[in-house]
Design an enzyme around this catalytic site. Structure first.
Site, short mmCIF file in Angstrom:
data_model
loop_
_atom_site.label_atom_id
_atom_site.label_comp_id
_atom_site.label_asym_id
_atom_site.label_seq_id
_atom_site.Cartn_x
_atom_site.Cartn_y
_atom_site.Cartn_z
N GLY A 161 0.85 -1.19 0.00
CA GLY A 161 0.00 0.00 0.00
C GLY A 161 0.89 1.24 0.00
O GLY A 161 2.08 1.17 -0.32
N ILE A 163 2.25 3.09 2.42
CA ILE A 163 3.43 3.07 3.28
C ILE A 163 4.43 2.03 2.78
O ILE A 163 5.65 2.28 2.79
CB ILE A 163 3.04 2.79 4.74
CG1 ILE A 163 2.17 3.94 5.29
CG2 ILE A 163 4.28 2.61 5.61
CD1 ILE A 163 1.67 3.73 6.70
N ARG A 243 1.58 -3.03 12.65
CA ARG A 243 0.76 -3.30 13.83
C ARG A 243 1.26 -4.57 14.51
O ARG A 243 1.59 -5.56 13.85
CB ARG A 243 -0.72 -3.48 13.44
CG ARG A 243 -1.36 -2.27 12.77
CD ARG A 243 -1.21 -1.02 13.60
NE ARG A 243 -1.99 -1.08 14.81
CZ ARG A 243 -3.04 -0.30 15.06
NH1 ARG A 243 -3.42 0.59 14.17
NH2 ARG A 243 -3.70 -0.39 16.20
N GLU A 271 0.09 -3.14 24.09
CA GLU A 271 0.82 -1.90 24.33
C GLU A 271 0.14 -1.11 25.44
O GLU A 271 -1.09 -0.97 25.43
CB GLU A 271 0.87 -1.07 23.04
CG GLU A 271 1.63 -1.79 21.92
CD GLU A 271 1.64 -1.01 20.62
OE1 GLU A 271 0.99 0.05 20.53
OE2 GLU A 271 2.30 -1.47 19.66
N HIS A 290 6.33 2.15 19.81
CA HIS A 290 5.29 2.58 18.87
C HIS A 290 5.39 4.08 18.57
O HIS A 290 4.48 4.86 18.86
CB HIS A 290 3.89 2.25 19.40
CG HIS A 290 2.87 2.18 18.30
ND1 HIS A 290 1.70 1.48 18.43
CD2 HIS A 290 2.85 2.72 17.05
CE1 HIS A 290 0.99 1.61 17.31
NE2 HIS A 290 1.68 2.36 16.46
N ALA A 292 6.61 5.11 15.33
CA ALA A 292 6.81 5.29 13.89
C ALA A 292 6.03 6.47 13.35
O ALA A 292 6.53 7.25 12.53
CB ALA A 292 6.44 4.01 13.14
#
Length: 326
Positions: A161, A163, A243, A271, A290, A292
């Site tokens: 996709g 990203i 994820r 998380e 987490h 990014a």
């Protein structure tokens, strides 16, 4: 047809007064959020502020990634959920469907940020940056026999996709060979010189670096397990800035402890990570909490698009709407 009918049922009045209840911090100062909301005619209410009574049946619930139950949605009774995030797996989509609540997300706001961290984690593992930093602070000088160059390595992109393709472009800039696996093949990936493989196993078996970029949903949760991870070579590096739910974490931790491969991980099954989770003591991996998506530029874009989604909903637009895709 059912989705379209449901969408029509949820079309709001063009003259509605706009209000939003915010249940999580959005990464920018509250006054900035309130100013941007005011510019768009939206009154915001912060959930944690007991002196600020929540409006009855607000236009929107603004959330990020905190699990939101059907009971909470029923109590609040918003007309739409504005997820200030790309992933929306924290939303009880079944409850939203039942209660006729529209759901919108924020795609592409952090594309560059996420792709850049994928490169950063790869370099951190290859060039042993964290351990080198720690060693020199402890008075040591030689860390190992040497790191690894990224140039010339075969990089597997799982999910091509926006990203995934942006990440592929950055890896290509380092002189890497690109292979990919995705539910649908993209011309943009092929234009980069990328070649698609037939199965996930093929990707894991042949790549020096595997970077995960598929969305996490009912079709993909746990899609990377022992069958895929066992294909990785000992020198290979698994990068996950997507994820945590994509990977079967217990299997991952066990294999990292056995030094079957290396990894750079930004996301986890739960998380924050439980301090007793064995993933935290796994060797040969670099961990980040987490982050990014978490750049000042991306967070600013995220707030703007989230608020714009509320305005779009009020005008009957389905731009960035995701519940009709379920």
């Amino acid at each position: 047809e059912r989705a379209h009918a449901r969408a029509l049922e949820q079309k709001p009045s063009l003259k509605m007064a706009l209000s939003a209840v915010i249940t999580q911090g959005l990464g920018v100062p509250k006054e900035v959020v309130e100013s941007l909301a005011k510019e768009r005619g939206i009154t915001v209410h912060w959930q944690e502020d007991a002196t600020d009574p929540k409006p009855s049946e607000p236009t929107a619930l603004i959330m990020v990634n905190k699990k939101t139950s059907g009971d909470f949605l029923k109590e609040l009774s918003p007309k739409m959920v504005a997820v200030a995030f790309t992933g929306y797996d924290a939303v009880d989509m079944a409850a939203c469907k039942e209660q006729k609540i529209a759901v919108y997300n924020v795609p592409a706001y952090s594309t560059d940020s996420v792709a850049e961290l994928a490169i950063g984690l790869t370099l951190a593992v290859y060039r042993e940056i964290p351990v080198s930093n720690q060693s020199i602070r402890e008075g040591k000088w030689v860390v190992s026999a040497g790191g690894t160059e990224l140039k010339g390595k075969k990089v597997g992109i799982l999910g091509t996709g926006a990203i995934g393709i942006r990440t592929a472009k950055l890896f290509k800039a380092f002189g890497c060979e690109l292979i990919g696996w995705s539910r649908s093949e993209k011309k943009a990936f092929k234009d980069l010189g990328g070649t698609y493989v037939k199965t996930k196993k093929d990707l894991f078996a042949t790549a020096d670096v595997v970077s995960l970029h598929v969305p996490c949903n009912k079709h993909t949760i746990g899609c990377v397990g022992e069958a895929e991870l066992s294909q990785l070579q000992p020198h290979a590096v698994l990068i996950n800035v997507g994820r945590g739910g994509l990977v079967q974490q217990e299997v991952l931790a066990k294999m990292l402890h056995a030094k079957k491969f290396r990894a750079g991980l930004d996301v986890f099954a739960k998380e924050p990570v439980d301090p007793k989770d064995s993933i935290l003591t796994a060797p040969n991996c670099v961990l980040t909490p987490h982050v990014a998506y978490k750049t000042t530029e991306a967070l600013a874009r995220r707030v703007q698009v989230t608020l714009d989604n509320i305005v779009s909903f009020s005008k009957g637009s389905d731009l960035n709407r995701v519940d009709t895709k379920e």
